[in-house]
Write a protein that holds these residues in place. Structure first.
Motif, PDB file in Angstrom:
ATOM      1  N   GLN A  44     -16.375  34.276  -4.115  1.00  0.00           N
ATOM      2  CA  GLN A  44     -17.313  35.394  -4.151  1.00  0.00           C
ATOM      3  C   GLN A  44     -16.508  36.670  -4.377  1.00  0.00           C
ATOM      4  N   ALA A  45     -16.759  37.312  -5.506  1.00  0.00           N
ATOM      5  CA  ALA A  45     -16.007  38.510  -5.885  1.00  0.00           C
ATOM      6  C   ALA A  45     -16.802  39.769  -5.569  1.00  0.00           C
ATOM      7  N   THR A  46     -16.078  40.836  -5.189  1.00  0.00           N
ATOM      8  CA  THR A  46     -16.701  42.120  -4.915  1.00  0.00           C
ATOM      9  C   THR A  46     -15.841  43.237  -5.493  1.00  0.00           C
ATOM     10  N   GLY A  47     -16.460  44.380  -5.692  1.00  0.00           N
ATOM     11  CA  GLY A  47     -15.728  45.559  -6.150  1.00  0.00           C
ATOM     12  C   GLY A  47     -15.607  45.622  -7.656  1.00  0.00           C
ATOM     13  N   GLU A  48     -14.482  46.155  -8.117  1.00  0.00           N
ATOM     14  CA  GLU A  48     -14.224  46.343  -9.539  1.00  0.00           C
ATOM     15  C   GLU A  48     -13.049  45.464  -9.960  1.00  0.00           C
ATOM     16  N   LEU A  49     -13.344  44.475 -10.806  1.00  0.00           N
ATOM     17  CA  LEU A  49     -12.288  43.585 -11.296  1.00  0.00           C
ATOM     18  C   LEU A  49     -11.905  43.993 -12.706  1.00  0.00           C
ATOM     19  N   ARG A  73     -16.934  27.387  -8.473  1.00  0.00           N
ATOM     20  CA  ARG A  73     -18.160  28.195  -8.591  1.00  0.00           C
ATOM     21  C   ARG A  73     -17.784  29.638  -8.276  1.00  0.00           C
ATOM     22  N   VAL A  74     -18.067  30.531  -9.211  1.00  0.00           N
ATOM     23  CA  VAL A  74     -17.708  31.934  -9.047  1.00  0.00           C
ATOM     24  C   VAL A  74     -18.983  32.768  -8.976  1.00  0.00           C
ATOM     25  N   ASP A  75     -19.136  33.461  -7.863  1.00  0.00           N
ATOM     26  CA  ASP A  75     -20.278  34.348  -7.636  1.00  0.00           C
ATOM     27  C   ASP A  75     -19.822  35.776  -7.930  1.00  0.00           C
ATOM     28  N   LEU A  76     -20.343  36.344  -9.007  1.00  0.00           N
ATOM     29  CA  LEU A  76     -19.975  37.704  -9.424  1.00  0.00           C
ATOM     30  C   LEU A  76     -21.044  38.731  -9.067  1.00  0.00           C
ATOM     31  N   THR A  77     -22.028  38.349  -8.259  1.00  0.00           N
ATOM     32  CA  THR A  77     -23.137  39.269  -7.966  1.00  0.00           C
ATOM     33  C   THR A  77     -22.691  40.514  -7.209  1.00  0.00           C
ATOM     34  N   GLY A  78     -21.534  40.483  -6.570  1.00  0.00           N
ATOM     35  CA  GLY A  78     -21.031  41.641  -5.841  1.00  0.00           C
ATOM     36  C   GLY A  78     -20.100  42.529  -6.649  1.00  0.00           C
ATOM     37  N   ILE A  79     -19.980  42.265  -7.938  1.00  0.00           N
ATOM     38  CA  ILE A  79     -19.084  43.047  -8.798  1.00  0.00           C
ATOM     39  C   ILE A  79     -19.788  44.308  -9.285  1.00  0.00           C
ATOM     40  N   ALA A  80     -19.145  45.440  -9.048  1.00  0.00           N
ATOM     41  CA  ALA A  80     -19.678  46.722  -9.511  1.00  0.00           C
ATOM     42  C   ALA A  80     -19.233  47.028 -10.938  1.00  0.00           C
ATOM     43  N   PHE A  81     -18.058  46.506 -11.319  1.00  0.00           N
ATOM     44  CA  PHE A  81     -17.503  46.761 -12.647  1.00  0.00           C
ATOM     45  C   PHE A  81     -16.554  45.633 -13.001  1.00  0.00           C
ATOM     46  N   GLY A  82     -16.545  45.270 -14.269  1.00  0.00           N
ATOM     47  CA  GLY A  82     -15.582  44.312 -14.777  1.00  0.00           C
ATOM     48  C   GLY A  82     -15.246  44.672 -16.211  1.00  0.00           C
TER      49      GLY A  82
END
Length: 127
Positions: A44-49, A73-82
């Motif tokens: 589970q990813a968060t922030g800006e990657l 399984r990668v959850d990107l729903t918490g990503i603000a920017f990529g």
């Protein structure tokens, strides 16, 4: 090793019950659950990657593979920017030994990034 920290490169690892947290500069982070008996690892990813922080995603995937994950399984729903660094990382995982599944739906900004890079169709999405 629960609750202990270690640092490799620019990534700070924190061991927590049933997983690890990978933190990178700028507040980006990835929580990785311990690989399950079925061989699935959930990230589970968060922030800006981006270029400066995507290393935490790469390290989380590498550790999951080291644990024997056959599906990531990668959850990107918490990503603000990529940026394209994130796309490149996911493409690398896609070409690796484990099956990659992205949790849908993507945040609007990431959906746009996948669309403009023409990579949406290269990934498998599940709810």
């Amino acid at each position: 090793m629960n609750g202990e920290d270690r640092a490799d490169c620019d990534v700070l690892f924190t061991y927590v019950p049933n997983g690890q947290v990978y933190s990178a500069p700028g507040g980006a982070g990835v929580y990785r659950e311990a690989t399950g008996a079925d061989g699935t690892a959930l990230l589970q990813a968060t922030g800006e990657l981006d270029t400066d922080s995507v290393t935490c995603m790469r390290q989380a995937v590498a550790d999951a593979l080291d644990e024997g994950a056959t599906c990531v399984r990668v959850d990107l729903t918490g990503i603000a920017f990529g940026d394209v660094s994130l796309i490149d990382t996911l493409l690398d995982v896609q070409e690796g030994p484990a099956r990659l599944v992205l949790v849908a739906p993507l945040p609007r900004r990431l959906h746009h990034l996948f669309d403009i890079t023409g990579t949406t169709g290269r990934f498998h999405f599940e709810a």
